[in-house]
Scaffold this active site. Sequence first.
Site, PDB file in Angstrom:
ATOM      1  N   CYS A  73      35.947  89.756  54.957  1.00 60.73           N
ATOM      2  CA  CYS A  73      34.762  90.020  54.127  1.00 60.73           C
ATOM      3  C   CYS A  73      35.029  89.701  52.647  1.00 60.73           C
ATOM      4  CB  CYS A  73      34.321  91.456  54.365  1.00 60.73           C
ATOM      5  SG  CYS A  73      32.578  91.704  54.072  1.00 60.73           S
ATOM      6  N   HIS A 128      34.398  92.995  60.177  1.00 63.02           N
ATOM      7  CA  HIS A 128      35.457  93.988  59.955  1.00 63.02           C
ATOM      8  C   HIS A 128      36.074  94.494  61.260  1.00 63.02           C
ATOM      9  CE1 HIS A 128      34.701  94.746  55.619  1.00 63.02           C
ATOM     10  NE2 HIS A 128      33.461  94.405  55.927  1.00 63.02           N
ATOM     11  N   GLU A 164      38.800  95.882  61.654  1.00 61.98           N
ATOM     12  CA  GLU A 164      39.550  97.124  61.391  1.00 61.98           C
ATOM     13  C   GLU A 164      38.651  98.361  61.533  1.00 61.98           C
ATOM     14  OE1 GLU A 164      38.365  95.122  59.197  1.00 61.98           O
ATOM     15  OE2 GLU A 164      37.776  96.158  57.361  1.00 61.98           O
TER      16      GLU A 164
HETATM   17  N1  GLN Z   1      29.620  92.318  49.326  1.00 65.27           N
HETATM   18  C1  GLN Z   1      31.031  92.341  49.055  1.00 65.27           C
HETATM   19  C2  GLN Z   1      31.405  91.244  48.055  1.00 65.27           C
HETATM   20  O1  GLN Z   1      30.591  90.393  47.769  1.00 65.27           O
HETATM   21  C3  GLN Z   1      31.832  92.191  50.321  1.00 65.27           C
HETATM   22  C4  GLN Z   1      31.518  93.332  51.260  1.00 65.27           C
HETATM   23  C5  GLN Z   1      32.648  93.748  52.144  1.00 65.27           C
HETATM   24  O2  GLN Z   1      33.800  93.391  51.918  1.00 65.27           O
HETATM   25  N2  GLN Z   1      32.343  94.562  53.124  1.00 65.27           N
HETATM   26  O3  GLN Z   1      32.475  91.249  47.565  1.00 65.27           O
END
Ligand code: GLN
Length: 188
Positions: free
Chosen positions: A78, A170, A172
């Site tokens: 992410c 995710h 995890e």
């Molecule tokens: N929206 C976050 C970003 O732009 C990422 C979200 C996440 O890691 N769950 O950094």
Amino acid sequence: MKIGVLSLQGGVIEHINHITKLGHVGVEIKKLEDMEGINGIILPGGESTTIGKLLRETKMFIPLRNKILSGLPVWGTCAGMILLAKVIEGEIDGHLKVMDIKVKRNAYGSQVNSFKRDVIVSEISSGPLPLVFIRGPVITEVTSNVKIVCTVDDKIVAAKQNNMFVTAFHPELTNNLEVHKYFINMCR
Ligand code: GLN
């Protein structure tokens, strides 16, 4: 195997727990010296702008970038994916800029639009994997040296380029260990 998890901000302990369950050692990386002797590193979910800023402040930015360019296996989940991307849509500059992907932040909307989907990702496992998306990015462009690992509704949500692996979701936050197993195999 010793797997580092960048521990400046974001979801660290869940990754460490998964690594431990697989019989390996998860190491919190808070400063440069912590990176010594690790076989791979996870850049966790969180807020990419904050993690990028803290990477620079702790002087880990350049050494980490160099290690990745020298082949240290890295998995960005992410926000971690955003940190690795060469281009972030709508932003003037990226962060580590090591992976040949273009990403769009918050592509699925805000926290309330979080969702879970069971998807077969044949590169990783034969059974369906529970994919959890929380304000996740998507990959909007890749070059031919990037392998697309998973798409959901025609959007690229996981990819691999040599020693670099990214997921918009995710693993995890689920009980499934397959994606962690996959990354640990990359670290061998
Ligand atoms: N929206 C976050 C970003 O732009 C990422 C979200 C996440 O890691 N769950 O950094």
